[in-house]
Design an enzyme around this catalytic site. Structure first.
Site, PDB file in Angstrom:
ATOM      1  CG  HIS A  60      -3.441   0.800  -3.325  1.00 57.87           C
ATOM      2  ND1 HIS A  60      -3.812  -0.043  -2.296  1.00 57.87           N
ATOM      3  CD2 HIS A  60      -3.128   1.981  -2.739  1.00 57.87           C
ATOM      4  CE1 HIS A  60      -3.721   0.606  -1.145  1.00 57.87           C
ATOM      5  NE2 HIS A  60      -3.304   1.834  -1.384  1.00 57.87           N
ATOM      6  CG  HIS A  92      -6.654   9.033  -5.683  1.00 56.23           C
ATOM      7  ND1 HIS A  92      -6.165   7.830  -6.138  1.00 56.23           N
ATOM      8  CD2 HIS A  92      -6.086   9.231  -4.471  1.00 56.23           C
ATOM      9  CE1 HIS A  92      -5.336   7.320  -5.229  1.00 56.23           C
ATOM     10  NE2 HIS A  92      -5.276   8.151  -4.209  1.00 56.23           N
TER      11      HIS A  92
END
Length: 347
Positions: free
Chosen positions: A20, A201
């Site tokens: 990503h 995250h």
């Protein structure tokens, strides 16, 4: 309390979630170089796929520089210790894609669904077990439901054949107490032989702390990536997590210096947008937005002359989830309309 003798299963996601951060553009040479370093360092598995999993390469999510199978085969060819993992989102990837990934060298699959939609993983989990793969359930956006309901979803994945189920903090919105509550709920209902995992995250800078708390509550597998390379502010940085685990005397089986060097010398130079906590990535964690929305939102903000922060906060208010990337433009157009209406009213 920590069992310092228990071996932590270290699961690297630099070559999947890390996709990503560079819009799925790793070259085969870059992927192989990263994989070799991780293998030498002693990680247990290396996840390889488009950022959105098998067959994620598309208009909606962004096209990859290579196919999943090319990346998987290239990495599998050079590993001596670590196993190749891959990611499958039902509705994007199919069991046919999974079979091809297995033939290319993947031996572990994480079947990922939204945290309330475990039932759509049944076919894929069953087929993965049929192939003889190490089969993992991956409950994304785990902050969006209660610990008890998340545990019920984990039980479903377990009943389909998942050998491990993950708390997946896709929005980087969980704190340490949230993580503890979810792992306690998992342990209350899952079979003793079913493993658990944590995928953090770093949007609130809690990626490493949350991973350590997960271990404290019986977690078996930890996801991390070199420099945190991943969506949003990235994942728990692998080299930082291992350094922390090392200082705590935990059994991780990795070489700290090799990971630190790989992070700094190989991965960090690849970042076209720094993987860090900043205004936009903090907005993801603050508003509880799917981390891979970041790059798509920044493109929309530039196109329409808006603030990416404002778009992300609005996406959070609307409780958008992974797969709803098309709504980013909808939200941008709504904000544009509101701004124009305010401007007209000022005259």
């Amino acid at each position: 309390m920590f069992d310092k003798t228990k071996k932590i299963y270290v699961s690297d996601v630099t070559l999947r979630d890390g996709m990503h951060a560079i819009r799925h553009q790793y070259s085969l040479e870059q992927a192989v170089r990263i994989a070799r370093a991780l293998d030498v360092a002693g990680v247990d598995s290396i996840e390889v796929a488009h950022g959105d999993g098998l067959q994620g390469s598309s208009f909606n999510y962004g096209f990859g520089a290579h196919t999943d199978l090319e990346w998987i085969a290239a990495v599998a060819d050079v590993l001596k210790h670590a196993k190749v993992a891959t990611l499958l989102l039902p509705g994007i990837g199919t069991i046919h894609d999974l079979k091809q990934a297995y033939e290319a060298g993947a031996r572990i699959v994480r079947v990922a669904t939204h945290c309330t939609e475990a039932d759509i993983s049944k076919q894929h989990i069953e087929y993965a077990r049929h192939l003889g793969m190490d089969t993992v359930g991956f409950l994304m956006m785990s902050h969006m439901t209660t610990p008890r309901h998340l545990a019920e979803q984990a039980m479903r994945m377990e009943s389909y054949g998942a050998q491990c189920v993950y708390v997946v903090d896709s929005g980087g919105a969980l704190n340490m107490y949230d993580v503890a509550d979810r792992f306690k709920a998992f342990r209350d209902v899952l079979k003793p032989e079913t493993q658990t995992g944590m995928h953090a995250h770093h949007n609130l800078s809690l990626g490493v702390a949350n991973s350590i708390v997960a271990l404290e509550h019986g977690c078996d597998r930890i996801d991390a990536s070199l420099t945190g390379m991943g969506a949003g502010a990235g994942n728990a940085p692998l080299e930082v997590f291992i350094a922390t685990a090392d200082r705590m005397g935990l059994n991780h089986g990795c070489d700290v210096k090799t990971l630190i060097d790989a992070a700094e010398d190989i991965v960090r130079p690849l970042q076209e947008r720094p993987v860090r906590v900043d205004r936009e990535t903090l907005a993801l964690g603050y508003a509880g937005v799917y981390s891979s929305f970041l790059r798509h939102t920044e493109v929309a903000a530039q196109r329409y002359g808006l603030s990416a922060f404002d778009i992300l906060i609005e996406l959070g208010k609307r409780r958008m989830v992974g797969g709803q990337e098309d709504m980013i433009v909808d939200v941008a157009l709504d904000l544009l309309q509101r701004r124009d209406a305010r401007g007209a009213g000022a005259h």
